[in-house]
Motif scaffolding. Structure first.
Motif, mmCIF file in Angstrom:
data_model
loop_
_atom_site.group_PDB
_atom_site.id
_atom_site.type_symbol
_atom_site.label_atom_id
_atom_site.label_comp_id
_atom_site.label_asym_id
_atom_site.label_seq_id
_atom_site.Cartn_x
_atom_site.Cartn_y
_atom_site.Cartn_z
ATOM 1 N N THR A 79 58.457 -55.469 18.227
ATOM 2 C CA THR A 79 59.044 -56.288 19.280
ATOM 3 C C THR A 79 60.372 -56.884 18.818
ATOM 4 O O THR A 79 60.637 -56.967 17.609
ATOM 5 C CB THR A 79 58.100 -57.439 19.668
ATOM 6 O OG1 THR A 79 57.925 -58.283 18.529
ATOM 7 C CG2 THR A 79 56.749 -56.916 20.139
ATOM 8 N N PRO A 80 61.220 -57.323 19.748
ATOM 9 C CA PRO A 80 62.464 -57.983 19.331
ATOM 10 C C PRO A 80 62.226 -59.185 18.422
ATOM 11 O O PRO A 80 62.944 -59.385 17.439
ATOM 12 C CB PRO A 80 63.106 -58.391 20.661
ATOM 13 C CG PRO A 80 62.613 -57.384 21.633
ATOM 14 C CD PRO A 80 61.203 -57.084 21.213
ATOM 15 N N SER A 81 61.204 -59.997 18.725
ATOM 16 C CA SER A 81 60.951 -61.160 17.862
ATOM 17 C C SER A 81 60.465 -60.727 16.489
ATOM 18 O O SER A 81 60.780 -61.366 15.474
ATOM 19 C CB SER A 81 59.943 -62.114 18.511
ATOM 20 O OG SER A 81 58.681 -61.502 18.690
ATOM 21 N N GLY A 82 59.709 -59.636 16.436
ATOM 22 C CA GLY A 82 59.280 -59.134 15.143
ATOM 23 C C GLY A 82 60.457 -58.762 14.265
ATOM 24 O O GLY A 82 60.460 -59.036 13.055
ATOM 25 N N ARG A 83 61.471 -58.191 14.868
ATOM 26 C CA ARG A 83 62.662 -57.798 14.090
ATOM 27 C C ARG A 83 63.566 -59.003 13.835
ATOM 28 O O ARG A 83 64.207 -59.094 12.789
ATOM 29 C CB ARG A 83 63.407 -56.688 14.810
ATOM 30 C CG ARG A 83 62.576 -55.398 14.873
ATOM 31 C CD ARG A 83 63.421 -54.170 15.127
ATOM 32 N NE ARG A 83 62.638 -52.959 14.907
ATOM 33 C CZ ARG A 83 62.447 -52.387 13.726
ATOM 34 N NH1 ARG A 83 62.972 -52.924 12.636
ATOM 35 N NH2 ARG A 83 61.740 -51.285 13.610
ATOM 36 N N ASP A 110 56.982 -62.417 21.045
ATOM 37 C CA ASP A 110 57.170 -61.559 22.212
ATOM 38 C C ASP A 110 55.897 -60.827 22.608
ATOM 39 O O ASP A 110 55.661 -60.580 23.801
ATOM 40 C CB ASP A 110 58.307 -60.564 21.958
ATOM 41 C CG ASP A 110 59.661 -61.247 21.880
ATOM 42 O OD1 ASP A 110 59.759 -62.427 22.297
ATOM 43 O OD2 ASP A 110 60.622 -60.630 21.391
ATOM 44 N N GLU A 111 55.059 -60.483 21.646
ATOM 45 C CA GLU A 111 53.807 -59.813 22.010
ATOM 46 C C GLU A 111 52.886 -60.787 22.748
ATOM 47 O O GLU A 111 52.139 -60.381 23.645
ATOM 48 C CB GLU A 111 53.116 -59.221 20.791
ATOM 49 C CG GLU A 111 52.696 -60.186 19.716
ATOM 50 C CD GLU A 111 52.516 -59.512 18.366
ATOM 51 O OE1 GLU A 111 51.380 -59.520 17.866
ATOM 52 O OE2 GLU A 111 53.500 -58.967 17.808
ATOM 53 N N ALA A 112 52.953 -62.075 22.387
ATOM 54 C CA ALA A 112 52.148 -63.070 23.095
ATOM 55 C C ALA A 112 52.647 -63.266 24.524
ATOM 56 O O ALA A 112 51.849 -63.326 25.472
ATOM 57 C CB ALA A 112 52.178 -64.393 22.335
ATOM 58 N N VAL A 113 53.956 -63.381 24.682
ATOM 59 C CA VAL A 113 54.534 -63.548 26.010
ATOM 60 C C VAL A 113 54.206 -62.343 26.892
ATOM 61 O O VAL A 113 53.817 -62.477 28.069
ATOM 62 C CB VAL A 113 56.054 -63.768 25.917
ATOM 63 C CG1 VAL A 113 56.698 -63.736 27.298
ATOM 64 C CG2 VAL A 113 56.365 -65.091 25.213
ATOM 65 N N ASP A 114 54.328 -61.156 26.341
ATOM 66 C CA ASP A 114 54.029 -59.940 27.099
ATOM 67 C C ASP A 114 52.554 -59.890 27.496
ATOM 68 O O ASP A 114 52.216 -59.500 28.625
ATOM 69 C CB ASP A 114 54.398 -58.715 26.265
ATOM 70 C CG ASP A 114 54.078 -57.412 26.983
ATOM 71 O OD1 ASP A 114 54.757 -57.108 27.980
ATOM 72 O OD2 ASP A 114 53.132 -56.709 26.561
#
Length: 324
Positions: free
Chosen positions: A206-210, A269-273
């Motif tokens: 995800t973008p936040s992961g990066r 981002d995975e949580a938001v998704d």
């Protein structure tokens, strides 16, 4: 670089200084750091006296049937003493990146806080850890604990019809997986699910992961290490939706969900998704993204204003669930 369009958001001023001190003694988790993480968990293990809270809870530890063909599991039951049961239940699944932690880890304190305020019992499960026990061993242990509550909880003053599965980080991901399993196996019907900064996506793309590559607590390196310990070469490939709930295509028919996460953490981002797709499937989800917060911020810096707000939001959600 920080401040560029691709850089991370700024940390909350009340969290930034404490985070620097935390990171001095807790580097990103790599495979050779797993034993150190387990030592930290053991050092923070809560005693009977701490869990009883001056007599607010009585506690019982028992052995219950594990998954078919697997060892039995251990359950820690914490019942309120102020009122008679049957009690609604917070089913606590500890964190630790899939590789560390115990049913008595310090984060149990948060669920005990909520239980004491609202009259819940807490049942905490001990599950098998990776890499010695790869997926789905730990998940199946957690599901077996839920089945035990459904089948035997009434005999111990627990209300099997009002069970909220709860977890932080790895525990949040396992809690989400348990909710999916319960739905798809026709298993115990959950009352709710509380997912705090959950590990949901083994792909880590995800973008936040990066964004959080080397930033904050539980950064991209730590996340990759945890998922790789759990899945080995399967990580990023053919992985079950129950092990990595972000992969689930159908998020309908799930118990009401509370989900929160920090804005400056890899799992954002995975949580938001996940919450967005629950809404799109017609389900109930309450999502909080705490501005400037890092992974598990309220556990590490409990007196920060944002930490107090997060704890209050969880209690308020549980209260509405009970009275709804």
């Amino acid at each position: 670089m920080v401040g560029s369009p691709l850089g991370p958001p700024p940390f909350d001023p009340q969290l930034a200084g404490p985070l620097r001190d935390i990171l001095d003694g807790l580097p990103s988790m790599t495979a050779d750091q797993i034993s150190f993480r387990r030592e930290l968990s053991a050092a923070g293990r809560m005693s009977d006296e701490q869990i009883r809270r001056g007599g607010a809870f009585d506690i019982e530890e028992l052995t219950a049937a594990g998954p078919p063909g697997a060892p039995d599991i251990s359950l820690l039951i914490c019942r309120p003493t102020a009122t008679p049961g049957p009690f609604p239940v917070i089913y606590h699944i500890h964190g630790g990146g899939m590789v560390a932690g115990t049913s008595r880890s310090r984060e149990l304190d948060g669920d005990l806080d909520r239980a004491q305020e609202l009259g819940f019992a807490v049942v905490a499960v001990e599950y098998r850890l990776a890499p010695e026990h790869p997926a789905p061993a730990g998940l199946e242990d957690c599901y077996a604990g839920l089945v035990w509550i459904a089948e035997h909880g009434a005999g111990r003053s627990l209300d099997p019809s009002r069970v909220v599965v709860s977890g932080n980080s790895a525990g949040g991901g396992l809690a989400a997986g348990v909710a999916l399993l319960a739905r798809d196996r026709g298993g115990p019907r959950l009352f709710g699910q509380m997912l705090q900064c959950p590990m949901l996506d083994d792909r880590c793309e995800t973008p936040s992961g990066r964004q959080m590559d080397g930033v904050g607590l539980w950064d991209r390196t730590s996340n990759l290490t945890g998922w790789t310990a759990l899945l080995g070469e399967r990580r990023g490939g053919d992985v079950s939706q129950y092990v990595a709930p972000a992969r689930a295509e159908d998020l309908s028919g799930l118990a009401p969900m509370f989900l929160d996460v920090g804005s400056v953490e890899a799992l954002r981002d995975e949580a938001v998704d996940y919450a967005s797709r629950v809404w799109q499937a017609g389900g109930q989800a309450e999502l909080h993204v705490w501005s400037g917060a890092f992974h598990s911020f309220d556990e590490w810096v409990p007196d920060a204003t944002v930490s107090r707000g997060a704890r209050q939001a969880r209690v308020q959600w549980l209260r509405r669930l009970l009275t709804g």
